[in-house]
Design an enzyme around this catalytic site. Structure first.
Site, PDB file in Angstrom:
ATOM      1  N   VAL A  98       1.046  -1.201  -0.150  1.00  0.00           N
ATOM      2  CA  VAL A  98       0.087  -0.041   0.310  1.00  0.00           C
ATOM      3  C   VAL A  98       1.034   0.965  -0.131  1.00  0.00           C
ATOM      4  O   VAL A  98       1.450   1.061   0.551  1.00  0.00           O
ATOM      5  CB  VAL A  98      -0.923  -0.303   1.196  1.00  0.00           C
ATOM      6  CG1 VAL A  98      -1.885   0.837   1.222  1.00  0.00           C
ATOM      7  CG2 VAL A  98      -1.343  -1.398   0.875  1.00  0.00           C
ATOM      8  N   SER A  99       0.273   2.052  -0.952  1.00  0.00           N
ATOM      9  CA  SER A  99       1.460   3.429  -0.843  1.00  0.00           C
ATOM     10  C   SER A  99       3.035   3.775  -1.271  1.00  0.00           C
ATOM     11  O   SER A  99       3.420   2.738  -1.991  1.00  0.00           O
ATOM     12  CB  SER A  99       0.981   4.427   0.053  1.00  0.00           C
ATOM     13  OG  SER A  99       1.410   5.652   0.384  1.00  0.00           O
ATOM     14  N   TRP A 100       3.740   3.696   0.334  1.00  0.00           N
ATOM     15  CA  TRP A 100       5.031   3.613   0.249  1.00  0.00           C
ATOM     16  C   TRP A 100       5.592   2.284   0.293  1.00  0.00           C
ATOM     17  O   TRP A 100       6.120   1.457  -0.386  1.00  0.00           O
ATOM     18  CB  TRP A 100       5.076   4.065   1.967  1.00  0.00           C
ATOM     19  CG  TRP A 100       6.796   3.652   1.760  1.00  0.00           C
ATOM     20  CD1 TRP A 100       8.001   4.440   1.653  1.00  0.00           C
ATOM     21  CD2 TRP A 100       7.672   2.962   2.292  1.00  0.00           C
ATOM     22  NE1 TRP A 100       8.937   4.487   2.154  1.00  0.00           N
ATOM     23  CE2 TRP A 100       8.832   2.968   2.477  1.00  0.00           C
ATOM     24  CE3 TRP A 100       7.042   1.427   3.572  1.00  0.00           C
ATOM     25  CZ2 TRP A 100       9.749   2.267   3.723  1.00  0.00           C
ATOM     26  CZ3 TRP A 100       8.089   0.344   4.164  1.00  0.00           C
ATOM     27  CH2 TRP A 100       9.257   0.962   4.015  1.00  0.00           C
ATOM     28  N   THR A 124      -0.683   3.345  -4.728  1.00  0.00           N
ATOM     29  CA  THR A 124       1.207   3.224  -4.792  1.00  0.00           C
ATOM     30  C   THR A 124       1.232   3.305  -6.768  1.00  0.00           C
ATOM     31  O   THR A 124       0.997   3.516  -7.542  1.00  0.00           O
ATOM     32  CB  THR A 124       1.881   1.472  -4.943  1.00  0.00           C
ATOM     33  OG1 THR A 124       3.611   2.029  -4.477  1.00  0.00           O
ATOM     34  CG2 THR A 124       1.778   0.443  -5.552  1.00  0.00           C
TER      35      THR A 124
END
Length: 271
Positions: A98-100, A124
């Site tokens: 998720v994301s980073w 992401t």
């Protein structure tokens, strides 16, 4: 409910959470966003119901102390593989980033293909070479203040997370209650881990079936990044949802159903 415990891998202590499942599917390993502790994924893990979910606080976040020296994504991917071994998971797992954490999930899938069966990338990008979010939003991500100051989170949360969080203050409040603030050094190390990192040179070499999920109103990571990932990862599909950066939480039942179907789909293993 996520059961938590502490595990030591070499010199690194990790806080680990496991949502026990009864499914015959492999467990799902979660790589969370920058500064985010594992408790924040509780609504998503609960919505997956019978799928076993494994999450851990990255060094310097939640209940995992920061290491002495900075790290890179490849070292974290190796740490995750060692953690699975320590926990007794000998076979393959599915992974979601998720994301980073999406950068870490891509690295894990690329460098540990024998361990990663399927890959899910949520909100992401391919890293440093990406379509950036709004500058006003990115500047607020340099600091972990949103994790330590509830009033500040309520003020900037709608702008940062977009989607449902723009219109539903209760979502921000619930998010704040689950936070365990990262250490300053731990947050800095996470920022440094992503400095200059990109998956563009090797995305076409990923062989795992991949589900790319993204919201239409993501101020941090614009939707164009998901389209880039979908264009470059060979065996991938793109799912777009009318929400923001944290759609896995705000739309947990709906997104969990899509993920469950993807994990159980035998056809996605072909090719």
């Amino acid at each position: 409910m996520i059961d938590t415990k502490t595990v030591t891998i070499g010199n690194q202590t990790l806080r680990v959470g496991i949502h026990r499942g009864s499914s015959q599917l492999p467990p799902l390993l979660v790589f969370n966003g920058i500064g985010a502790n594992l408790d924040l994924i509780e609504p998503f893990a609960a919505a997956l119901k019978d799928v076993e979910v494994i999450a851990f606080d990255v060094p310097g976040t939640g209940g995992s102390p920061a290491p002495t020296f900075p790290y890179r994504f490849r070292g974290l991917a190796r740490l995750a593989d060692d953690l699975l071994e320590e926990l007794g998971y000998r076979g393959q797992v599915d992974a979601i980033g998720v994301s980073w954490g999406g950068a870490l999930a891509q690295t894990f899938a690329f460098h540990h293909p024998q361990r990663c069966r399927k890959l899910i990338l949520a909100a992401t990008s391919p890293g440093a070479i990406m379509v950036p979010g709004r500058l006003s939003v990115l500047m607020k991500l340099v600091s972990p203040r949103r994790y330590a100051d509830p009033d500040y989170l309520r003020k900037v949360g709608p702008e940062l997370y977009g989607g449902s969080y723009r219109h539903n203050p209760e979502l921000i409040s619930k998010h704040g209650l689950a936070i365990r603030p990262p250490s300053g050094r731990g947050y800095l190390y996470q920022l440094l881990a992503g400095w200059g990192w990109t998956s563009l040179p090797w995305l076409r070499r990923l062989r795992q079936p991949t589900l790319i999920m993204h919201g239409t109103d993501d101020p941090m990571v614009p939707l164009a990044n998901a389209k880039i990932l979908a264009a470059l990862i060979p065996n991938s599909r793109l799912f777009v949802i009318d929400d923001g950066h944290l759609f896995l939480i705000s739309r947990a039942p709906e997104t969990a159903a899509v993920i469950h179907q993807f994990l159980a789909d035998c056809e996605s293993l072909e090719g």
